[in-house]
Design a protein around this motif. Structure first.
Motif, PDB file in Angstrom:
ATOM      1  N   GLU A 252       0.835  -1.205   0.000  1.00 54.64           N
ATOM      2  CA  GLU A 252       0.000   0.000   0.000  1.00 54.64           C
ATOM      3  C   GLU A 252       0.870   1.255   0.000  1.00 54.64           C
ATOM      4  O   GLU A 252       0.608   2.206  -0.734  1.00 54.64           O
ATOM      5  N   LYS A 253       1.901   1.245   0.819  1.00 51.57           N
ATOM      6  CA  LYS A 253       2.796   2.398   0.893  1.00 51.57           C
ATOM      7  C   LYS A 253       3.513   2.612  -0.441  1.00 51.57           C
ATOM      8  O   LYS A 253       3.636   3.743  -0.911  1.00 51.57           O
ATOM      9  N   LEU A 254       3.969   1.523  -1.055  1.00 58.68           N
ATOM     10  CA  LEU A 254       4.636   1.624  -2.347  1.00 58.68           C
ATOM     11  C   LEU A 254       3.697   2.147  -3.433  1.00 58.68           C
ATOM     12  O   LEU A 254       4.124   2.864  -4.333  1.00 58.68           O
ATOM     13  N   SER A 255       2.424   1.793  -3.344  1.00 54.58           N
ATOM     14  CA  SER A 255       1.471   2.269  -4.352  1.00 54.58           C
ATOM     15  C   SER A 255       1.253   3.776  -4.258  1.00 54.58           C
ATOM     16  O   SER A 255       0.868   4.420  -5.231  1.00 54.58           O
ATOM     17  N   LEU A 256       1.491   4.358  -3.090  1.00 55.71           N
ATOM     18  CA  LEU A 256       1.319   5.793  -2.906  1.00 55.71           C
ATOM     19  C   LEU A 256       2.545   6.596  -3.322  1.00 55.71           C
ATOM     20  O   LEU A 256       2.456   7.801  -3.544  1.00 55.71           O
ATOM     21  N   LEU A 257       3.677   5.934  -3.414  1.00 52.97           N
ATOM     22  CA  LEU A 257       4.911   6.612  -3.800  1.00 52.97           C
ATOM     23  C   LEU A 257       5.021   6.718  -5.316  1.00 52.97           C
ATOM     24  O   LEU A 257       4.448   5.911  -6.044  1.00 52.97           O
ATOM     25  N   PRO A 258       5.767   7.687  -5.808  1.00 52.52           N
ATOM     26  CA  PRO A 258       5.954   7.792  -7.265  1.00 52.52           C
ATOM     27  C   PRO A 258       6.708   6.572  -7.793  1.00 52.52           C
ATOM     28  O   PRO A 258       7.475   5.935  -7.082  1.00 52.52           O
ATOM     29  N   LYS A 259       6.474   6.251  -9.045  1.00 45.57           N
ATOM     30  CA  LYS A 259       7.114   5.086  -9.664  1.00 45.57           C
ATOM     31  C   LYS A 259       8.621   5.259  -9.785  1.00 45.57           C
ATOM     32  O   LYS A 259       9.373   4.315  -9.699  1.00 45.57           O
ATOM     33  N   SER A 260       9.057   6.475 -10.015  1.00 45.64           N
ATOM     34  CA  SER A 260      10.493   6.731 -10.103  1.00 45.64           C
ATOM     35  C   SER A 260      10.791   8.078  -9.447  1.00 45.64           C
ATOM     36  O   SER A 260       9.921   8.931  -9.331  1.00 45.64           O
ATOM     37  N   VAL A 261      12.005   8.225  -9.045  1.00 50.04           N
ATOM     38  CA  VAL A 261      12.430   9.462  -8.402  1.00 50.04           C
ATOM     39  C   VAL A 261      13.533  10.066  -9.250  1.00 50.04           C
ATOM     40  O   VAL A 261      14.505   9.396  -9.587  1.00 50.04           O
ATOM     41  N   ARG A 262      13.341  11.307  -9.613  1.00 48.22           N
ATOM     42  CA  ARG A 262      14.337  12.008 -10.420  1.00 48.22           C
ATOM     43  C   ARG A 262      14.664  13.323  -9.741  1.00 48.22           C
ATOM     44  O   ARG A 262      13.796  13.974  -9.175  1.00 48.22           O
ATOM     45  N   ARG A 263      15.904  13.693  -9.851  1.00 48.91           N
ATOM     46  CA  ARG A 263      16.304  14.999  -9.334  1.00 48.91           C
ATOM     47  C   ARG A 263      15.795  16.060 -10.299  1.00 48.91           C
ATOM     48  O   ARG A 263      15.821  15.883 -11.508  1.00 48.91           O
ATOM     49  N   THR A 264      15.327  17.158  -9.734  1.00 49.97           N
ATOM     50  CA  THR A 264      14.895  18.246 -10.602  1.00 49.97           C
ATOM     51  C   THR A 264      16.116  18.951 -11.149  1.00 49.97           C
ATOM     52  O   THR A 264      17.106  19.159 -10.448  1.00 49.97           O
TER      53      THR A 264
END
Length: 94
Positions: A74-86
Motif C-alpha cells: 500500500e505504501k509503495l502504491s502511494l509513492l511515485p514510480k520513479s524518483v528524479r532529481r529536478t
C-alpha cells in the motif's frame, strides 16, 4: 545480533566453523566476519548461512508477515514510480 544468532545456530547443530563455511561455499574467515557482524560479507551469503543454521529472517506467523507485506504494498502504491532529481534551469540570458 544476526551474527550471534548464526553462531548459536551453528553451535546448536554441532557444526564447526569450517564445516559451516564448506557447506556455504565460503572461507572460514568470511564466516568469522559474518559471526562478528562485519559489514563486508554480501547479504546473499549472510542469508545463505542463516538458512543453513536455521535462523529465521522473517516473522514465523504468516498472517503477521502478510499484514506487513500488504502495508508495504500500500505504501509503495502511494509513492511515485520513479524518483528524479529536478534539473536547475539556468538563466543565461544576459
Amino acid at each position: 545480533m544476526l551474527g550471534k544468532l548464526i553462531r548459536i545456530g551453528r553451535a546448536e547443530r554441532g557444526l564447526t566453523a569450517q564445516e559451516l563455511a564448506d557447506r556455504a561455499g565460503i572461507s572460514r574467515t568470511t564466516l568469522s566476519g559474518i559471526e562478528k557482524g562485519a559489514p563486508g560479507p554480501e547479504i546473499g551469503i549472510v542469508f545463505e548461512v542463516c538458512s543453513l543454521v536455521g535462523v529465521r529472517l522473517f516473522e514465523p506467523d504468516e498472517r503477521i508477515l502478510q499484514m506487513h507485506n500488504d502495508r508495504l504494498a500500500e505504501k509503495l502504491s502511494l509513492l511515485p514510480k520513479s524518483v528524479r532529481r529536478t534539473q536547475k534551469v539556468i538563466d543565461d540570458d544576459f
